[in-house]
Design a protein around this motif. Structure first.
Motif, PDB file in Angstrom:
ATOM      1  N   LYS A 221      36.463  86.944  23.952  1.00 41.61           N
ATOM      2  CA  LYS A 221      35.604  87.616  22.983  1.00 41.61           C
ATOM      3  C   LYS A 221      35.495  86.800  21.691  1.00 41.61           C
ATOM      4  O   LYS A 221      34.402  86.585  21.161  1.00 41.61           O
ATOM      5  N   VAL A 222      36.626  86.310  21.224  1.00 36.27           N
ATOM      6  CA  VAL A 222      36.629  85.520  19.984  1.00 36.27           C
ATOM      7  C   VAL A 222      35.831  84.231  20.179  1.00 36.27           C
ATOM      8  O   VAL A 222      35.037  83.831  19.321  1.00 36.27           O
ATOM      9  N   PHE A 223      36.018  83.596  21.322  1.00 37.99           N
ATOM     10  CA  PHE A 223      35.320  82.336  21.616  1.00 37.99           C
ATOM     11  C   PHE A 223      33.801  82.534  21.597  1.00 37.99           C
ATOM     12  O   PHE A 223      33.055  81.745  21.019  1.00 37.99           O
ATOM     13  N   VAL A 224      33.343  83.608  22.229  1.00 39.15           N
ATOM     14  CA  VAL A 224      31.908  83.852  22.327  1.00 39.15           C
ATOM     15  C   VAL A 224      31.329  84.274  20.978  1.00 39.15           C
ATOM     16  O   VAL A 224      30.255  83.849  20.571  1.00 39.15           O
ATOM     17  N   MET A 225      32.085  85.079  20.255  1.00 33.34           N
ATOM     18  CA  MET A 225      31.607  85.681  19.014  1.00 33.34           C
ATOM     19  C   MET A 225      31.646  84.716  17.826  1.00 33.34           C
ATOM     20  O   MET A 225      31.000  84.943  16.800  1.00 33.34           O
ATOM     21  N   LEU A 226      32.407  83.653  17.986  1.00 32.62           N
ATOM     22  CA  LEU A 226      32.755  82.783  16.859  1.00 32.62           C
ATOM     23  C   LEU A 226      31.592  82.313  15.962  1.00 32.62           C
ATOM     24  O   LEU A 226      31.719  82.391  14.736  1.00 32.62           O
ATOM     25  N   PRO A 227      30.465  81.868  16.510  1.00 32.85           N
ATOM     26  CA  PRO A 227      29.393  81.393  15.603  1.00 32.85           C
ATOM     27  C   PRO A 227      28.904  82.466  14.639  1.00 32.85           C
ATOM     28  O   PRO A 227      28.415  82.152  13.562  1.00 32.85           O
ATOM     29  N   ARG A 228      29.024  83.716  15.019  1.00 36.07           N
ATOM     30  CA  ARG A 228      28.603  84.796  14.107  1.00 36.07           C
ATOM     31  C   ARG A 228      29.465  84.810  12.855  1.00 36.07           C
ATOM     32  O   ARG A 228      29.052  85.278  11.808  1.00 36.07           O
ATOM     33  N   LYS A 229      30.683  84.351  12.994  1.00 36.70           N
ATOM     34  CA  LYS A 229      31.607  84.354  11.863  1.00 36.70           C
ATOM     35  C   LYS A 229      31.565  83.037  11.089  1.00 36.70           C
ATOM     36  O   LYS A 229      31.703  83.025   9.872  1.00 36.70           O
ATOM     37  N   THR A 230      31.427  81.933  11.825  1.00 35.08           N
ATOM     38  CA  THR A 230      31.541  80.615  11.170  1.00 35.08           C
ATOM     39  C   THR A 230      30.201  80.054  10.722  1.00 35.08           C
ATOM     40  O   THR A 230      30.153  79.124   9.933  1.00 35.08           O
ATOM     41  N   GLY A 231      29.096  80.578  11.270  1.00 33.91           N
ATOM     42  CA  GLY A 231      27.809  79.933  11.053  1.00 33.91           C
ATOM     43  C   GLY A 231      27.713  78.696  11.928  1.00 33.91           C
ATOM     44  O   GLY A 231      28.625  78.425  12.727  1.00 33.91           O
ATOM     45  N   LYS A 232      26.617  77.949  11.763  1.00 36.29           N
ATOM     46  CA  LYS A 232      26.398  76.814  12.658  1.00 36.29           C
ATOM     47  C   LYS A 232      25.995  75.552  11.893  1.00 36.29           C
ATOM     48  O   LYS A 232      25.298  74.690  12.406  1.00 36.29           O
ATOM     49  N   LEU A 233      26.460  75.453  10.654  1.00 34.34           N
ATOM     50  CA  LEU A 233      26.087  74.281   9.847  1.00 34.34           C
ATOM     51  C   LEU A 233      26.876  73.041  10.283  1.00 34.34           C
ATOM     52  O   LEU A 233      27.966  73.165  10.833  1.00 34.34           O
TER      53      LEU A 233
END
Lengths: 328, 285
Positions: B44-56
């Motif tokens: 879950k954390v792996f999949v969800m991660l970009p929502r938290k970190t952004g993609k810059l």
């Protein structure tokens, strides 16, 4: 990079878009013995029917990404015999298929084992004209194992085999595919070696196999090269297909190649052999393919349904007017 | 050599992740790391991660960049923060027991969308127990998604260090087929082998038959193995009058010990001159 064959580079060479002029082969009938209609639209069926394609074979292949469970194989095989056959019938095109475990997915051995168990449930179904497309992708031991098992299955079932030859290391992969088929006691006349090119064709024909060619933009075989091959090797045991799928491909490759052959002076008889008759002869060995069925298929009944479903959506007319600029 | 650097590299990745994400995201990741059922939560954390970190794109300071470069990981500066964070997440995930590690991470590959797959294959050099990922890496080479293939083929030390010869050859061959940057394949020259050279020559012949050009880098992998049979094919290439192909073949020959081929090259004044000037190298193609 120096020698990219990417779309960008080739665009310049492609010239202005031009509508395909079917008039050179108007009235001729075509059989595309390798096309993945699952990945195509109804427009493609329509265009194929208009261009004279009366029948086709859809080999089981992979979906662009590996399946992760047995049920998705089962559903896929069922759709080739079910919904896709029905969809094709709605355009007057007789749809056959070959069933097999493709080479790439043979590398997932635990799943491959399960698929092997359900294959006999599908290869004996009506309208299944061969085991295919099977063979090699990156030529691993697992690919060889399931290729051999499926050859054995085809032999027991008395079905032709449609062999996919690898994109990479093609020459060795093609030789190996033929060697193994002979080792299993298959008659080369019942084995269709697909995706040939200038480097493989001679040996395939010399050894008595059928040599199929895929006319596929940018990669496999161009139809100008195809014309030269038929000029050089004649029309016996050669067939042309589109292998159109989810990639940049052309479901009209067979009629277009026929038109080009006509323009380049090949005889009508040779054109008919490589774009129609040879494929019928080869796959009719299954006992599941009868040319008379093509005519019956022409009488499209658009009121037919498949398990209660139709390809027509609320109030749609069965055909759109392609010459109209208005899409309503 | 790489092992000596690995600890420093992992530390830089960790600090880069922290420097490139919000306080909120840092806390979210910290909560995960402190949790007692990490295995269960990883997917879950792996999949969800970009929502938290952004993609810059990540920012890495110069000192750290130098260390990464020296360790062979300089390419990380071109990654986005979600990719780096995912790799960091996996790199720190050592359950000790390799079967448990495999059964926790392997399912991520099965349901991965493109960006996830890119991160997963990018993480291979950082995962514990490198030997258990060999089949997974070979499977990745069967992908037809460009960015996934690039993550495996380009700038990735894992394949050359771990794949068997058949899978390695498949990687190189597919890199030519899919027009990847051959110069970025790590270990290319070291893992050259006769089987691959012969396969590549067959491939070159197919390209010629189709009227297509051949990537000059192909000859780089042939040079070492030139014998009488290969020489016959090189002659065909030299007679095609494509200057780039000719120069690449000449360079390959200059790196071989096969004298008849060297003598033959000398009959082409232009190639002889190019070699004697010493300007030809594989980076020039």
């Amino acid at each position: 990079m120096c020698c990219s064959s990417s779309i960008e580079r080739d665009k310049a060479l492609m010239g202005a878009p031009e509508a395909f002029d079917i008039s050179a082969v108007k009235g001729m009938k075509f059989f595309d013995p390798h096309v993945h209609m699952t990945s195509r639209t109804t427009d493609d069926y329509q265009a194929m029917a208009d261009a004279g394609v009366v029948a086709l074979i859809e080999p089981a292949f992979w979906l662009g990404q590996p399946r992760t469970g047995l049920d998705s194989f089962r559903d896929y095989y069922s759709s080739l015999i079910g919904w896709e056959r029905f969809r094709s019938s709605q355009f007057g095109i007789k749809h056959y298929c070959t069933i097999g475990l493709n080479s790439r997915e043979a590398n997932n051995e635990s799943l491959a084992e399960q698929v092997m168990e359900i294959l006999p449930l599908f290869i004996y179904k009506e309208g299944v004209v061969g085991v295919g497309e099977i063979g090699f992708d990156d030529q691993t031991a697992a690919e060889e194992k399931y290729y051999r098992l499926q050859l054995q299955l085809a032999k027991e079932a008395g079905l032709p085999v449609q062999v996919h030859t690898p994109h990479r290391d093609k020459k060795k992969g093609t030789q190996r595919s033929m060697d193994i088929a002979l080792e299993h006691g298959l008659d080369p006349y019942s084995v269709i070696i697909d995706h040939n090119n200038e480097e493989t064709v001679k040996e395939v024909l010399d050894r008595g196999f059928w040599a199929a060619f895929t006319i596929y933009p940018f990669t496999k075989m161009g139809n100008e090269r195809m014309v030269e091959i038929v000029k050089q090797y004649g029309a016996e045991r050669i067939m042309v297909n589109s292998a159109a799928d989810w990639g940049i491909s052309d479901p009209l490759a067979v009629p277009k190649t026929a038109a080009l052959m006509k323009m380049r002076g090949l005889s009508d008889q040779d054109i008919e052999l490589v774009t129609y008759r040879n494929a019928i002869t080869a796959f009719a060995q299954s006992g599941q393919l009868d040319e008379a069925d093509f005519d019956a298929q022409k009488n499209v009944d658009l009121t037919e349904k498949f398990e209660g479903n139709t390809i027509l959506r609320g109030g749609q007319q069965p055909r759109t007017d392609k010459s109209s600029i208005i899409i309503s | 050599m790489r092992d000596d650097h690995m600890k420093a590299v992992k530390e830089i990745i960790a600090s880069t992740v922290k420097n490139n994400i919000s306080v909120e995201a840092e806390k979210w990741l910290e909560d995960f790391i402190q949790s007692t059922d990490k295995s269960a939560q990883l997917a879950k954390v792996f999949v969800m991660l970009p929502r938290k970190t952004g993609k810059l794109p990540v920012a890495i300071n110069n000192d750290q960049q130098e260390v990464l470069h020296a360790a062979g990981f300089g390419y990380i500066r071109n990654w986005t923060i979600d990719r780096l964070s995912r790799v960091w997440l996996l790199a720190g995930f050592d359950l000790g027991d390799k079967e448990r590690l495999f059964s926790t991470i392997n399912p991520l590959f099965l349901s991965a969308e493109v960006n996830e797959a890119v991160a997963l294959y990018s993480a291979l050099p950082f995962l514990a127990h490198p030997e258990i990922w060999v089949k997974r890496c070979a499977e990745g080479i069967r992908s037809n998604i460009g960015s996934v293939l690039e993550a495996i083929m380009e700038n990735n030390p894992y394949p050359s260090e771990n794949l068997d010869e058949a899978a390695w050859n498949q990687l190189v061959l597919k890199a030519f087929f899919t027009e990847k940057n051959i110069n970025l394949i790590i270990g290319l020259d070291k893992r050259a082998n006769l089987d691959l050279a012969l396969t590549l020559i067959d491939y070159a012949k197919e390209r010629w038959a189709a009227g297509r050009k051949v990537n000059p880098q192909l000859w780089r992998l042939v040079g070492k193995f030139i014998n009488a049979e290969i020489f016959d094919n090189l002659k065909v290439g030299l007679q095609r009058y494509d200057q780039i192909e000719q120069r690449a073949i000449a360079l390959a020959v200059s790196q071989s010990d096969y004298q008849p081929a060297k003598d033959y090259i000398n009959t082409f004044p232009e190639l002889k001159l190019a070699l004697s000037e010493g300007n030809l190298n594989w980076d020039s193609f």
